[in-house]
Design a protein around this motif. Structure first.
Motif, PDB file in Angstrom:
ATOM      1  N   ALA A 246      54.074  -7.996 -12.890  1.00  0.00           N
ATOM      2  CA  ALA A 246      54.695  -9.294 -13.162  1.00  0.00           C
ATOM      3  C   ALA A 246      56.205  -9.192 -13.331  1.00  0.00           C
ATOM      4  N   ASP A 247      56.697  -8.003 -13.696  1.00  0.00           N
ATOM      5  CA  ASP A 247      58.136  -7.836 -13.930  1.00  0.00           C
ATOM      6  C   ASP A 247      58.914  -7.540 -12.654  1.00  0.00           C
ATOM      7  N   LEU A 248      58.231  -7.210 -11.583  1.00  0.00           N
ATOM      8  CA  LEU A 248      58.934  -6.922 -10.327  1.00  0.00           C
ATOM      9  C   LEU A 248      59.505  -8.217  -9.750  1.00  0.00           C
ATOM     10  N   PRO A 249      60.654  -8.147  -9.089  1.00  0.00           N
ATOM     11  CA  PRO A 249      61.337  -9.371  -8.656  1.00  0.00           C
ATOM     12  C   PRO A 249      60.634 -10.077  -7.499  1.00  0.00           C
ATOM     13  N   GLY A 250      60.489 -11.383  -7.622  1.00  0.00           N
ATOM     14  CA  GLY A 250      59.952 -12.183  -6.529  1.00  0.00           C
ATOM     15  C   GLY A 250      58.543 -11.789  -6.152  1.00  0.00           C
ATOM     16  N   SER A 251      58.282 -11.813  -4.862  1.00  0.00           N
ATOM     17  CA  SER A 251      56.985 -11.399  -4.343  1.00  0.00           C
ATOM     18  C   SER A 251      57.181 -10.228  -3.397  1.00  0.00           C
ATOM     19  N   GLY A 252      56.124  -9.455  -3.174  1.00  0.00           N
ATOM     20  CA  GLY A 252      56.307  -8.232  -2.401  1.00  0.00           C
ATOM     21  C   GLY A 252      55.023  -7.697  -1.814  1.00  0.00           C
ATOM     22  N   ILE A 253      55.083  -6.424  -1.461  1.00  0.00           N
ATOM     23  CA  ILE A 253      53.955  -5.737  -0.829  1.00  0.00           C
ATOM     24  C   ILE A 253      53.627  -4.491  -1.633  1.00  0.00           C
ATOM     25  N   ILE A 254      52.334  -4.269  -1.867  1.00  0.00           N
ATOM     26  CA  ILE A 254      51.839  -3.029  -2.462  1.00  0.00           C
ATOM     27  C   ILE A 254      51.074  -2.305  -1.350  1.00  0.00           C
ATOM     28  N   TYR A 255      51.617  -1.196  -0.877  1.00  0.00           N
ATOM     29  CA  TYR A 255      50.971  -0.450   0.206  1.00  0.00           C
ATOM     30  C   TYR A 255      50.000   0.588  -0.363  1.00  0.00           C
ATOM     31  N   THR A 256      48.845   0.729   0.288  1.00  0.00           N
ATOM     32  CA  THR A 256      47.881   1.772  -0.036  1.00  0.00           C
ATOM     33  C   THR A 256      47.580   2.570   1.229  1.00  0.00           C
ATOM     34  N   LEU A 257      46.982   3.739   1.063  1.00  0.00           N
ATOM     35  CA  LEU A 257      46.697   4.598   2.210  1.00  0.00           C
ATOM     36  C   LEU A 257      45.380   4.268   2.891  1.00  0.00           C
ATOM     37  N   THR A 258      44.467   3.602   2.182  1.00  0.00           N
ATOM     38  CA  THR A 258      43.143   3.346   2.746  1.00  0.00           C
ATOM     39  C   THR A 258      42.737   1.902   2.524  1.00  0.00           C
ATOM     40  N   VAL A 259      41.804   1.453   3.344  1.00  0.00           N
ATOM     41  CA  VAL A 259      41.272   0.098   3.212  1.00  0.00           C
ATOM     42  C   VAL A 259      40.577  -0.075   1.872  1.00  0.00           C
ATOM     43  N   SER A 260      39.785   0.926   1.476  1.00  0.00           N
ATOM     44  CA  SER A 260      39.059   0.804   0.209  1.00  0.00           C
ATOM     45  C   SER A 260      40.024   0.727  -0.962  1.00  0.00           C
ATOM     46  N   ALA A 261      41.131   1.476  -0.910  1.00  0.00           N
ATOM     47  CA  ALA A 261      42.115   1.408  -1.986  1.00  0.00           C
ATOM     48  C   ALA A 261      42.767   0.032  -2.036  1.00  0.00           C
ATOM     49  N   ALA A 262      43.031  -0.556  -0.874  1.00  0.00           N
ATOM     50  CA  ALA A 262      43.609  -1.907  -0.844  1.00  0.00           C
ATOM     51  C   ALA A 262      42.637  -2.916  -1.446  1.00  0.00           C
ATOM     52  N   ASP A 263      41.378  -2.833  -1.044  1.00  0.00           N
ATOM     53  CA  ASP A 263      40.381  -3.768  -1.565  1.00  0.00           C
ATOM     54  C   ASP A 263      40.205  -3.607  -3.071  1.00  0.00           C
ATOM     55  N   GLY A 312      57.118  -6.218  12.148  1.00  0.00           N
ATOM     56  CA  GLY A 312      56.970  -7.601  12.545  1.00  0.00           C
ATOM     57  C   GLY A 312      56.822  -8.573  11.416  1.00  0.00           C
ATOM     58  N   PHE A 313      56.421  -8.127  10.230  1.00  0.00           N
ATOM     59  CA  PHE A 313      56.325  -9.079   9.133  1.00  0.00           C
ATOM     60  C   PHE A 313      57.730  -9.340   8.607  1.00  0.00           C
ATOM     61  N   ASP A 314      58.140 -10.598   8.631  1.00  0.00           N
ATOM     62  CA  ASP A 314      59.521 -10.944   8.310  1.00  0.00           C
ATOM     63  C   ASP A 314      59.564 -11.949   7.177  1.00  0.00           C
ATOM     64  N   LYS A 315      59.881 -11.466   5.996  1.00  0.00           N
ATOM     65  CA  LYS A 315      60.148 -12.326   4.841  1.00  0.00           C
ATOM     66  C   LYS A 315      61.492 -11.874   4.279  1.00  0.00           C
ATOM     67  N   PRO A 316      62.573 -12.553   4.641  1.00  0.00           N
ATOM     68  CA  PRO A 316      63.908 -12.046   4.300  1.00  0.00           C
ATOM     69  C   PRO A 316      64.137 -11.823   2.816  1.00  0.00           C
ATOM     70  N   ASP A 317      63.441 -12.601   1.964  1.00  0.00           N
ATOM     71  CA  ASP A 317      63.677 -12.473   0.527  1.00  0.00           C
ATOM     72  C   ASP A 317      62.601 -11.656  -0.184  1.00  0.00           C
ATOM     73  N   LEU A 318      61.889 -10.811   0.547  1.00  0.00           N
ATOM     74  CA  LEU A 318      60.863  -9.987  -0.082  1.00  0.00           C
ATOM     75  C   LEU A 318      61.499  -9.136  -1.176  1.00  0.00           C
ATOM     76  N   GLY A 319      60.976  -9.261  -2.399  1.00  0.00           N
ATOM     77  CA  GLY A 319      61.662  -8.689  -3.549  1.00  0.00           C
ATOM     78  C   GLY A 319      61.325  -7.253  -3.881  1.00  0.00           C
ATOM     79  N   PHE A 320      60.170  -6.763  -3.438  1.00  0.00           N
ATOM     80  CA  PHE A 320      59.796  -5.395  -3.794  1.00  0.00           C
ATOM     81  C   PHE A 320      58.761  -4.849  -2.825  1.00  0.00           C
ATOM     82  N   VAL A 321      58.738  -3.525  -2.750  1.00  0.00           N
ATOM     83  CA  VAL A 321      57.677  -2.787  -2.060  1.00  0.00           C
ATOM     84  C   VAL A 321      57.283  -1.633  -2.956  1.00  0.00           C
ATOM     85  N   VAL A 322      56.010  -1.555  -3.280  1.00  0.00           N
ATOM     86  CA  VAL A 322      55.458  -0.453  -4.067  1.00  0.00           C
ATOM     87  C   VAL A 322      54.422   0.265  -3.216  1.00  0.00           C
ATOM     88  N   HIS A 323      54.490   1.576  -3.205  1.00  0.00           N
ATOM     89  CA  HIS A 323      53.493   2.372  -2.484  1.00  0.00           C
ATOM     90  C   HIS A 323      52.569   3.062  -3.485  1.00  0.00           C
TER      91      HIS A 323
END
Length: 713
Positions: A246-263, A312-323
């Motif tokens: 909740a403290d990370l700025p704006g909205s973003g993407i959390i990347y995982t290595l596997t489908v099961s981890a994402a789910d 290809g995913f384009d959101k110019p104001d994407l606030g964070f990326v966490v892996h």
């Protein structure tokens, strides 16, 4: 053709830039106008290697409009992803560029698009690289497009190079297309992720004997604040997300290595009240588009995604990326974090590496090049009669996806060709380039080592990424946690840790029963086709967990690691298995247990069957025996190890009659009433438990419930 002085062109281009951006004070970035001049005035071939957000699309949109004003035909833009196409069409409309796309998602619109092109109503036509080899498009539509083309643009051009982190064989056809173009047709290739080796490769294919103008700028991303936080377990990493998302700025993407981890991660975060959704290669295309839009409108805090959400995913104001776990190369990492901070002054990028990352890299390491043996097998089956991919799959020992990849490679190499109705052999000799493929495999290992160095290095994070891309401007950024100290909190709240522990401790994955025999089984001597009869079919089963799971997957990967000893099941894993049985919503409780004949872990499987029999007060029946050694048995090798068989037809052929119900087991089944629990170490293709279950049903078992420690994949 009308000519203009550079001054006239510069002023005209600047006006288009300001219309595109909607800003009267907009000016070109270094290199943009140089590229536009080269394309419009000089009709050159140019490669632009610039950071994400630099404005590569502005170059080709403005160049297109300028060329169209000078009487040129439409631009053909080769674009790798549907998401990228959607964003590019929308961006083109904002710039006053009339764009249309031809791809697998809009086949119903192709005729209308063709009419628009013929009427001169399309300025930019976007196609996927795969479309270039569609027989109808290649033979009927592409020649006319080439004849009238004003410019060719290759976006994400690093995909051309098999040295690149995201090599796609279909891109290699572009070199053939470029060689057929008149030299007065300008060609532009763009990418943000190319080191010197990839640049040289792309220049060679792009130039086709003509000089290439390469415009390369600094790849530093001043808006990104990079960091690496090493936490000891998946529990702490998930707990950190719960504590601080909740403290990370704006909205973003959390990347995982596997489908099961994402789910699993998305489910955990949603249950804790966060607006997130999972996104992977298994997500329906329409649902992907809907989720992308929700993130763009900030209706979601984050998408928890695999690498399926990337270019290809384009959101110019994407606030964070966490892996949550590291990609296998710094270049792939740079590409993914490039989604953030494209039009903002600040964006946060944090890597939470896991101890299991290297194991997962190895597990998913599949060669993007054909093996000599399997390539020869494919070529041996092809002649001048077209074979569809499913028909060919039934004749060779390859699953659909790697078979399609191999056919594309062989097609680019000239050995096969895609025609109406399938694939044919060209009759041209094909030689396996072992040295080249081994060099590429070694490069992949070096990339993994470089990623590990990134995690532990005392060098500026951005500088290290730039260095991996051979950026001569690499320098300390002054913002990352190495340069300026940790900018992120490291504590994990106790409540969050507890929620993460509970989530990771969940057990039970459904093993869906096979209901249909694979098409083409008769070609390998099996008289099995159509639906599997209900009285020979296993029921829905269960596994303790997926081998790639963040929670139980850690312990399971130790059990199935290469060289791990065959020992009885540990108490911890047994307790998990017992919980799976308690939570299993079966229609009727099993009354007996039968062990599979494991070739690699007989002690493990026997101990599991015996323990479940004791704890569940189930009768322990004599085990199945192996009628013959099936080279493709699920149990024959460790998960992730090379197999001698791959696709469903061949996997089934290896195990169809490999299991024997001996006299003792047959006698016990004759007296047995109720479902039988069929115990195995792991399940991959599900054909072993399908064949074993069929043997048990034919011997008199009322029902068969498959159970395994691990589900692979």
């Amino acid at each position: 053709m009308t000519t203009t002085t550079p001054t006239d062109l510069d002023a005209e281009a600047l006006g288009l830039l300001r219309a595109l951006t909607g800003r009267d004070d907009a000016v070109f970035h270094d290199g943009q106008l140089e590229a536009i001049r080269a394309l419009v005035d000089d009709r050159r071939r140019a490669l632009v290697v610039q950071r994400t957000g630099w404005g590569k699309s502005a170059v080709y949109f403005i160049a297109t409009l300028l060329l169209r004003r000078r009487g040129a035909g439409p631009t053909l833009l080769v674009s790798p992803l549907l998401a990228l196409m959607r964003d590019q069409v929308a961006a083109a409309a904002r710039a006053g560029v009339r764009a249309a796309a031809l791809n697998s998602a809009n086949a119903h619109e192709w005729a209308d698009v063709q009419q628009q092109i013929s009427r001169g109503e399309v300025d930019v036509l976007l196609v996927s690289p795969e479309r270039l080899n569609n027989p109808r498009f290649r033979d009927e539509q592409l020649p006319e497009l080439v004849r009238t083309m004003g410019m060719l643009v290759v976006d994400e051009a690093h995909c051309i190079s098999d040295w690149g982190h995201d090599f796609r064989p279909d891109y290699r056809r572009l070199a053939d297309l470029i060689r057929t173009l008149p030299h007065e047709i300008p060609v532009l290739a763009t990418t943000a992720t190319a080191n010197e080796r990839v640049v040289a490769d792309v220049e060679e294919q792009l130039g086709a004997g003509s000089p290439v103008l390469t415009i390369r700028g600094s790849l530093a991303r001043a808006s990104l604040r990079l960091g690496v936080l090493t936490l000891p377990t998946s529990r702490e990493r998930l707990g950190w997300l719960l504590s601080h998302l909740a403290d990370l700025p704006g909205s973003g993407i959390i990347y995982t290595l596997t489908v099961s981890a994402a789910d699993d991660t998305a489910r955990l975060l949603r249950e804790a009240g966060h607006e997130v959704a999972a996104y992977s290669g298994r997500t329906d295309p329409d649902e992907r588009e809907r989720l992308e839009q929700r993130l763009k409108t900030n209706d979601l805090k984050a998408l928890v995604a695999t690498s399926a959400l990337g270019m290809g995913f384009d959101k110019p104001d994407l606030g964070f990326v966490v892996h949550l776990g590291a990609p296998s190369s710094p270049v792939a990492y740079y590409q993914q974090i490039g989604r953030a901070g494209r039009a903002t002054d600040n964006a946060d990028v944090l890597l939470l590496p896991g101890r299991e990352d290297a194991e997962i890299w190895q597990y998913f390491a599949t060669a993007s090049m054909p093996s000599e043996k399997r390539a020869d097998a494919v070529l041996a089956e092809l002649n001048d009669t077209p074979f569809s991919t499913p028909a060919l799959e039934a004749r060779v020992d390859l699953k659909r996806t790697p078979l399609e990849l191999m056919l594309k490679v062989l097609d680019v190499d000239g050995a096969v060709q895609r025609v109406q109705g399938g694939w044919v052999s060209t009759g041209k000799a094909w030689e396996y380039d072992r040295e080249r493929y081994e060099r590429i495999a070694m490069a992949r290992v070096a990339e993994q080592d470089a990623m590990l160095r990134y995690e532990s290095s005392a060098t500026c994070r951005m500088q290290l990424l730039q260095a991996e891309l051979d950026d001569p401007a690499a320098a300390p950024c002054g913002r990352c946690d190495v340069c300026a100290g940790a900018w992120y909190p490291s504590e994990v709240r106790a409540e969050a840790s507890g929620l993460a522990t509970a989530a990771l401790d969940r057990v039970g994955v459904e093993l869906e029963p096979r209901a249909q025999w694979p098409t083409g089984a008769d070609r390998v001597g099996l008289s099995l086709k159509g639906k599997i009869p209900a009285d020979q079919r296993v029921e829905s089963g269960r596994a303790l967990a997926r081998l790639t799971d963040l929670g139980w997957g850690t312990a399971l990967r130790e059990v199935f690691a290469a060289g791990a000893p065959d020992v009885p099941l540990s108490k911890g894993l047994l307790d998990g298995c017992v919980r799976v049985l308690k939570e299993w919503p079966w229609a009727e409780r099993p009354t007996a247990v039968v062990a599979m004949p494991s070739a690699s872990r007989p002690r493990l499987v026997a101990s599991l069957a015996e323990a479940l029999s004791t704890v569940g007060r189930l009768e322990l029946l004599p085990p199945l025996t192996r009628a013959r050694r099936g080279a493709g048995d699920d149990e024959a090798v460790a998960p992730g190890a090379p197999r001698t068989t791959a696709n469903s037809v061949y996997r089934l052929a290896a195990v169809a009659d490999a299991f024997d119900v001996g006299p003792e087991l047959a006698a016990a089944l004759a007296q047995q009433r109720g479902p039988v629990l069929l115990v195995d170490d792991f399940v991959d293709s599900r054909w072993s438990v399908t064949a074993a279950g069929r043997a048990l049903r034919r011997a008199g078992a009322d029902a068969v419930l498959p159970f395994a420690l691990a589900l692979v994949g």
